[in-house]
Write an enzyme that holds these catalytic residues in place. Structure first.
Site, PDB file in Angstrom:
ATOM      1  CD1 TRP A  22      -3.320  -0.309   1.683  1.00  0.00           C
ATOM      2  CD2 TRP A  22      -2.192  -2.228   1.475  1.00  0.00           C
ATOM      3  NE1 TRP A  22      -4.205  -1.353   1.863  1.00  0.00           N
ATOM      4  CE2 TRP A  22      -3.539  -2.545   1.739  1.00  0.00           C
ATOM      5  CE3 TRP A  22      -1.280  -3.282   1.316  1.00  0.00           C
ATOM      6  CZ2 TRP A  22      -4.003  -3.853   1.837  1.00  0.00           C
ATOM      7  CZ3 TRP A  22      -1.732  -4.585   1.409  1.00  0.00           C
ATOM      8  CH2 TRP A  22      -3.085  -4.858   1.654  1.00  0.00           C
ATOM      9  CE1 TYR A  33      -3.484   3.615  -0.573  1.00  0.00           C
ATOM     10  CE2 TYR A  33      -4.240   3.569   1.698  1.00  0.00           C
ATOM     11  CZ  TYR A  33      -4.374   3.171   0.381  1.00  0.00           C
ATOM     12  OH  TYR A  33      -5.393   2.312   0.024  1.00  0.00           O
ATOM     13  CB  ILE A  35       1.824  -1.191  -6.707  1.00  0.00           C
ATOM     14  CG1 ILE A  35       3.284  -1.647  -6.809  1.00  0.00           C
ATOM     15  CG2 ILE A  35       1.713   0.267  -6.274  1.00  0.00           C
ATOM     16  CD1 ILE A  35       3.998  -1.113  -8.031  1.00  0.00           C
ATOM     17  CE  LYS A  36      -5.808  -0.184  -0.886  1.00  0.00           C
ATOM     18  NZ  LYS A  36      -6.238  -0.408   0.497  1.00  0.00           N
ATOM     19  CB  VAL A  37      -1.707   3.945  -5.726  1.00  0.00           C
ATOM     20  CG1 VAL A  37      -0.233   3.698  -5.461  1.00  0.00           C
ATOM     21  CG2 VAL A  37      -2.087   3.526  -7.134  1.00  0.00           C
TER      22      VAL A  37
END
Length: 304
Positions: free
Chosen positions: A169, A171, A203-205
């Site tokens: 994540w 952020y 990938i987390k955005v």
């Protein structure tokens, strides 16, 4: 496990990874209703840590029970389920092998004032619970981002050696970023690129907004005619920033919103070449039947 051309093409991009890690990446890509498409929809339920139980679950009291989230993700045919240690410990044995699990290994809380996270899970925990991967959050731009990246480096190296997939994540937040800047297209693309550089498999955005927030970036966007006028264009730019699409990039659902707004965002992710969505409050805060119907609509968009 039979691999479709779409899944094989994605796995071929992970050139340094061992067979165990590739097998676990394939578990996500071959799970649920999106199996074989190269797309993912993951249910994350770490919001109780981040926001507290009432803000997270009072809108749908059934969601106070960790078993509810396992069952929602399984019934919806999702690609994976991510949660902190305690929630997974409540159901990992009962629902073993029914859905790939992600142990979220660090968390923050809304009582704290610092933009930091505590490490709350280990690779050993993930292996004990039968997880296919670990999850971790970094806050690019915060005063603690370098320590977070170093913590991630150690956990990621251990996870990869054990054959687990690694989800990051990314952020942005910190003293140089106001709230709109946290989701500005240049900042989101930078966050995704940093996650790729840190060695994340997935990938987390957040979905990027039509804003270039940093003065240092504005000339590059203008002189190179980078299109940020539509959500698909911005999604495309973020994916491009993640090694030209060689890394899986999925986008969060964010705060609970109306169905039409959410589905419009999902369509933008699909049209922009995003790999899927990781969506929590927008589904588990709805009654189960409504949540299942919404997830079916989301999956249908990603299948198109």
């Amino acid at each position: 496990m039979t691999l479709t051309p779409q899944v094989k093409a994605i796995l071929d991009q992970y050139e340094s990874d061992n067979p165990g890690t590739k097998t676990n990446l394939a578990r996500f890509l071959n799970a649920g209703k999106l199996a074989g498409t190269g797309k993912l929809v993951v249910l994350p339920v770490d919001q109780g840590f981040e926001h507290g139980p009432a803000r997270s679950f009072a809108a749908n009291p059934a969601a106070y029970d960790p078993h509810y989230h396992f069952e929602l993700a399984i019934e919806a045919g999702l690609s994976g389920y991510a949660a902190p240690l305690g929630m997974l410990e409540c159901g990992a044995a009962k629902y073993a092998s029914e859905i790939p699990l992600i142990l979220k290994c660090n968390s923050s809380n809304s009582l704290a004032t610092e933009k930091d996270q505590a490490v709350t899970g280990t690779v050993a925990d993930a292996l004990r619970l039968g997880c296919a991967g670990i999850g971790f959050t970094i806050y690019p731009g915060s005063e603690y981002c370098f320590e977070q990246m170093e913590e991630f480096r150690e956990l990621a190296a251990e996870a990869k050696a054990a054959g687990l997939a690694v989800i990051l994540w990314s952020y942005p937040r910190g003293p140089l970023l106001n709230k709109p800047a946290e989701t500005a297209v240049d900042v989101c693309a930078y966050a995704a690129h940093m996650a790729a550089l840190c060695g994340a498999h997935i990938i987390k955005v957040k979905p990027p907004q039509e804003l270039v927030a940093l003065d240092a970036n504005k000339a590059a966007y203008e002189q190179n005619n980078i299109d940020i006028s539509t959500l698909p264009a911005r999604i495309r730019h973020v994916v491009q920033s993640s090694f030209a699409g060689r890394r899986i990039v999925i986008f969060s659902g964010g705060d609970k919103t109306g169905t039409d707004n959410l589905l419009s965002t999902i369509q933008g992710i699909q049209d922009g070449g995003g790999f899927g969505s990781i969506i929590g409050r927008n589904v588990f805060q709805r009654p189960k039947a409504e949540a299942l119907d919404l997830l079916d609509k989301i999956i249908t968009i990603f299948k198109s």
